[in-house]
Motif scaffolding. Sequence first.
Motif: not given
Length: 226
Positions: A52-68, A75-80
């Motif tokens: 989830i916590m990624l530089p440039k584009l966070d994981g939530r945005e990546v997932l949202k754009k993928m599904r769009a 997708v298996l999401m990793l988070t702290a």
Amino acid sequence: MRVLLVEDAEPIRKSVARALRANGYAVDEASDGADGLFHATEYDYDVIILDIMLPKLDGREVLKKMRATENHTPVLMLTALDSIDDRVNGLRLGADDYLVKSFAIEELLARVEALTRRHYQQSQPLIKVCDIELNRANKTVFRAGIELNLTPQSFRLLELLMLRVDQVVTRNEIEEKIYDELNSPLSNVVESAMYALRKAITPKPDMPQLIKTRRGLGYVMQSNTL
């Protein structure tokens, strides 16, 4: 099976990638969200592991754009972050599973395998072609009752050919599905792997060859040896 791993923490990324490869997966790596999104939209994967916590584009945005874009790769999401709200939000965005850091590698591998089975809707893990039986659950292969000792690479290649029985599988398809970015497309990895596979699935010299070369096209596994 091919996995995309998007994780900016290099020690975690390298450790997870190493474990996945040791268990027979081809792995592409990305260290930021923008690169991860590029890979996810340009290439075909069986599972994507997304921090989830990624530089440039966070994981939530990546997932949202993928599904769009109608990309339904599991997708298996990793988070702290270990709150219920964080998990619920990730699942609502289209994640298929959630794993909180720090996690055991064994649990991650089990979750990836479960997502792969779900993706292909496997009710029966056994694949049969002629006298070869491949069990995707316990990773065993038998021919005419003889158990075969296959490397992870050969197992993946045989699985792909058996799933596409009587269909030509091109060299490009094999490279994209079986190999990761560590392999050069100009090398002879496919030819070498096919030679090793043919040898591995022929424990007796009088057994017919089931994998045929279609010159200029690719390879085909035949359901009929006549």
